[in-house]
Every structure is written in C-alpha cells, then in structure tokens.
Design a protein around this motif. Structure first.
Motif, PDB file in Angstrom:
ATOM      1  N   SER A  22       0.878  -1.160   0.000  1.00 39.79           N
ATOM      2  CA  SER A  22       0.000   0.000   0.000  1.00 39.79           C
ATOM      3  C   SER A  22       0.918   1.212   0.000  1.00 39.79           C
ATOM      4  O   SER A  22       2.109   1.095   0.300  1.00 39.79           O
ATOM      5  CB  SER A  22      -0.929   0.000   1.229  1.00 39.79           C
ATOM      6  OG  SER A  22      -0.173   0.037   2.418  1.00 39.79           O
ATOM      7  N   PHE A  23       0.371   2.357  -0.355  1.00 42.28           N
ATOM      8  CA  PHE A  23       1.239   3.519  -0.548  1.00 42.28           C
ATOM      9  C   PHE A  23       1.277   4.417   0.682  1.00 42.28           C
ATOM     10  O   PHE A  23       1.387   5.637   0.580  1.00 42.28           O
ATOM     11  CB  PHE A  23       0.781   4.284  -1.790  1.00 42.28           C
ATOM     12  CG  PHE A  23       0.863   3.451  -3.045  1.00 42.28           C
ATOM     13  CD1 PHE A  23       2.088   3.132  -3.603  1.00 42.28           C
ATOM     14  CD2 PHE A  23      -0.286   2.934  -3.627  1.00 42.28           C
ATOM     15  CE1 PHE A  23       2.179   2.335  -4.741  1.00 42.28           C
ATOM     16  CE2 PHE A  23      -0.212   2.143  -4.766  1.00 42.28           C
ATOM     17  CZ  PHE A  23       1.028   1.836  -5.324  1.00 42.28           C
ATOM     18  N   ASP A  24       1.245   3.768   1.851  1.00 42.53           N
ATOM     19  CA  ASP A  24       1.373   4.501   3.107  1.00 42.53           C
ATOM     20  C   ASP A  24       2.638   4.088   3.855  1.00 42.53           C
ATOM     21  O   ASP A  24       2.728   4.205   5.076  1.00 42.53           O
ATOM     22  CB  ASP A  24       0.140   4.261   3.991  1.00 42.53           C
ATOM     23  CG  ASP A  24      -0.090   2.778   4.291  1.00 42.53           C
ATOM     24  OD1 ASP A  24       0.652   1.937   3.751  1.00 42.53           O
ATOM     25  OD2 ASP A  24      -1.022   2.480   5.060  1.00 42.53           O
ATOM     26  N   ILE A  25       3.633   3.585   3.114  1.00 44.06           N
ATOM     27  CA  ILE A  25       4.894   3.180   3.730  1.00 44.06           C
ATOM     28  C   ILE A  25       5.577   4.399   4.342  1.00 44.06           C
ATOM     29  O   ILE A  25       5.852   5.384   3.645  1.00 44.06           O
ATOM     30  CB  ILE A  25       5.837   2.527   2.695  1.00 44.06           C
ATOM     31  CG1 ILE A  25       5.171   1.345   2.012  1.00 44.06           C
ATOM     32  CG2 ILE A  25       7.138   2.083   3.342  1.00 44.06           C
ATOM     33  CD1 ILE A  25       5.982   0.760   0.860  1.00 44.06           C
ATOM     34  N   SER A  26       5.814   4.365   5.612  1.00 45.96           N
ATOM     35  CA  SER A  26       6.619   5.321   6.362  1.00 45.96           C
ATOM     36  C   SER A  26       6.803   6.680   5.697  1.00 45.96           C
ATOM     37  O   SER A  26       5.932   7.541   5.746  1.00 45.96           O
ATOM     38  CB  SER A  26       7.979   4.685   6.687  1.00 45.96           C
ATOM     39  OG  SER A  26       8.738   5.537   7.510  1.00 45.96           O
ATOM     40  N   THR A  27       7.917   6.893   4.992  1.00 42.95           N
ATOM     41  CA  THR A  27       8.273   8.198   4.433  1.00 42.95           C
ATOM     42  C   THR A  27       7.865   8.369   2.972  1.00 42.95           C
ATOM     43  O   THR A  27       8.350   9.288   2.300  1.00 42.95           O
ATOM     44  CB  THR A  27       9.789   8.429   4.564  1.00 42.95           C
ATOM     45  OG1 THR A  27      10.481   7.369   3.879  1.00 42.95           O
ATOM     46  CG2 THR A  27      10.228   8.449   6.026  1.00 42.95           C
ATOM     47  N   LEU A  28       6.993   7.491   2.466  1.00 40.99           N
ATOM     48  CA  LEU A  28       6.591   7.567   1.066  1.00 40.99           C
ATOM     49  C   LEU A  28       5.654   8.756   0.838  1.00 40.99           C
ATOM     50  O   LEU A  28       4.672   8.935   1.557  1.00 40.99           O
ATOM     51  CB  LEU A  28       5.897   6.278   0.648  1.00 40.99           C
ATOM     52  CG  LEU A  28       5.771   6.011  -0.855  1.00 40.99           C
ATOM     53  CD1 LEU A  28       7.139   5.801  -1.485  1.00 40.99           C
ATOM     54  CD2 LEU A  28       4.891   4.783  -1.105  1.00 40.99           C
TER      55      LEU A  28
END
Length: 361
Positions: free
Chosen positions: A260-266
């Motif tokens: 998903s595109f909620d990885i930490s510093t993404l």
C-alpha cells in the motif's frame, strides 16, 4: 555560464552558474551505492556550480554524511543540489538543465565497483575513473573520500535476500519493501503496451491480446528498461530513469502485508491526471510510478533493488535492449543515443554468448 533549471512541478525553477570546463569534458556518472540509494537511479549525474544557488526555497535538505548534503524538491521529489561542505562547493543535477544548456559528448563512470555487475555502465560506453570512489564525494576537488554516514539498519525481517524475495530500500531506510518471484497471481493484471516495447509515436498502446509483457524469460523474470521522458527526467533530476515493471501482487511491505502507498516516508505526487509518482520525503529517492489505467503493474525504481548479483539484478530482471523509452523526447539526446547504441551492442554480445554456449562440444 548562466543556465536555467526546473523540476517537474516547477517549484525549483531558477538560474544557476555552471563552472567553466575544458571542452569536451565527459559527464561524470556515479554508480556508487550511496548515489543509487539516495536517488533511486542506477547512476547520478551532477555538474559543478560556479557559485552557490540563489535559493533553496521549496527544497528539503538530506544530510547524507558529515560532509555531504543533498537537496530535493519537497513537492515532486526531484534531486536538485549537492553541497560538498569541506570545499563549500555546490553541484546541480544535470537532468534539470535545458537541452540548449548541456549535451553530453562523452561519459566517465565512477563507483562501478559498488555495483558488482557494472550497473548501467555496461550499457553505456565510456571511460572508467581511475579512482574507485563516489564522484559526489571526490569530484574534481580531492581524492580523499570523506567518511560515509552509516546506512540505516536493515529491517531484520528482510535483512538478506532469499531465493524467493528481493529486498529494496532507500538510503535513509524510510522506504523498505520486497519483491517476490513471478507466480500465478502475476498474470492477473491488465495493461496496455508500454512505450518501451511499442513506441507510442508509431503505434497504438492497446493490448487486445492481453499479452503479459511484464513477465519475461518464460515467466521467471520481470521486464526492466530505461526511460528518457521529460517527466521522469524532471521528477528525478537525472537524464535516465530505470524502471522494473512488477505486478502489485508481488510487492510486499516489511511486515509481509500487501503493498500500500502509506509506507513510512513515502510521498505521492500526481504528475498528470491519474498518474502517480512516489518518492521518499526524507532522502528524496524515487520509488514508484503507477497510474489509474494500469493500477496492478507498478514501475519500481531499479536503483533501490539489492540483488546478490549486482545493481542490474539480472537474476530477477530481463532488460529491454531494443530502445530507451521515449527516446524521442530526451533532452540530452546525444547521451540517449549513446545508451541505445550500448544496449544494442549488449544484446549482440548476449546473443553471441548464448549461441556459443548452445553449440555442441
């Protein structure tokens, strides 16, 4: 010499003054691990500035080491400047210069030893620097390499590459994920043809036969290739972007959950309608490209992959050698022509090698 630069979103637009050089002077391409992990590219390409930039507005500073700071655009992620602190010198990312300002006549490769397999230098004819170091570290100033800041610890869950998973990470460690081998789910995605295989200027990208073009080598590898489009260049800061085309179903977060595109510093930037680019908002590494038209095949920036074989990850990727995607739109056209020539030469060598190996003793 005064030149104009701008990133994809335009926030960094300004004039810069390049340091005069003897002509012709090769463009330094650095393939070292630090340059690859901070940018997501397979190489960085910078030019020396005569004076400090006029402004750092809209830029985020990343302190790579005690001696090096990099700045990237906080909106679109483009790498823009580097400061070498001991020499108080500044560099600018070459991909942001206008076509009129800079055309490559030759290249010099730095940091090749870090790649283990030559990286993109294998496709791009040029000379190898006498110093086995990072050009950003040494440049034309000193051959004394400053100490590198320790890379952030790897996540223990994906610390080492296994036969069925490939680790990827940026320099600061904020972005980490892994890729699995092609499997039954890899063929479920739908996608039109990419410009890499079917040039958009000459044919339709429609894929009515539903060819799973991202799967190569009898469905054991993923397709990879180089892109020279204006959007990739201005979103990264560099003239060549290398992408691996991987089904979303084969990309996982460190906890083994689906991507998903909620990885930490993404951080996401919508570069055009329903077209998305993600980058690390701490070190600036380019990470993903995807779009609404083909949401289940993700472009992964190859510079982040940490394969056992080396930077090109050839045990995982099959490299397209027929063309550079959107070569017609390249700003530094001479560099892209050199790369396409090198890719074709590489394909010829590989064909000869395969033919020789298949001959009976």
């Amino acid at each position: 010499m005064t030149n104009y630069i701008s990133c994809l979103c335009g926030c960094t637009a300004q004039e810069v003054s390049l340091q005069p050089v003897e002509s012709p002077s090769p463009l330094p391409l650095c393939h070292c691990v630090s340059c690859r992990l901070t940018t997501g590219m397979l190489f960085s390409a910078y030019l020396i500035l005569q004076s400090s930039p006029k402004t750092f507005d809209s830029l985020i500073e990343y302190q790579q080491s005690d001696h090096i700071s990099r700045w990237f655009c906080g909106k679109c992620g483009a790498h823009v400047f580097v400061r070498l602190k001991p020499q108080n010198k500044y560099l600018v990312a070459s991909g942001l210069l206008t076509a009129e300002a800079f055309q490559t006549e030759s290249v010099q490769h730095w940091g090749i030893d870090d790649t283990r397999d030559g990286g993109l230098s294998s496709f791009l004819p040029g000379t190898k620097a006498a110093v086995a170091a990072c050009w950003v570290e040494t440049g034309q100033f000193s051959h004394q390499v400053s100490p590198q800041r320790q890379l952030a610890p790897l996540n223990p869950a994906i610390d080492s590459e296994k036969d069925n998973q490939l680790h990827a990470r940026c320099h600061c460690g904020g972005i980490q994920f892994f890729v699995t081998r092609p499997n039954a789910l890899s063929s479920n995605a739908l996608s039109p043809w990419p410009d890499l295989l079917v040039p958009y200027h000459s044919a339709s990208s429609d894929n009515p036969e539903d060819v799973k073009w991202w799967l190569q080598a009898e469905n054991t590898k993923y397709l990879a290739g180089a892109c020279a489009c204006a959007s990739c260049r201005l979103a990264s800061g560099f003239p060549v972007q290398s992408w691996a085309f991987i089904p979303k179903s084969n990309i996982f977060k460190p906890d083994h959950s689906p991507l998903s595109f909620d990885i930490s510093t993404l951080q996401r930037y919508e570069s055009s309608l329903a077209v998305y680019r993600e980058f690390c908002n701490r070190c600036g590494a380019t990470v993903f490209w995807h779009c609404k038209e083909r949401p289940d095949v993700i472009d992964v920036s190859v510079g982040l992959l940490r394969a056992k074989s080396g930077a090109r990850a050839e045990e995982w990727l099959e490299w397209a050698t027929g063309r550079v995607s959107f070569a017609e739109d390249a700003s530094d056209k001479t560099l892209i022509r050199m790369l396409e020539t090198g890719l074709q030469m590489w394909e010829g060598k590989e064909s000869c090698r395969a033919e020789f190996c298949s001959r009976p003793a």
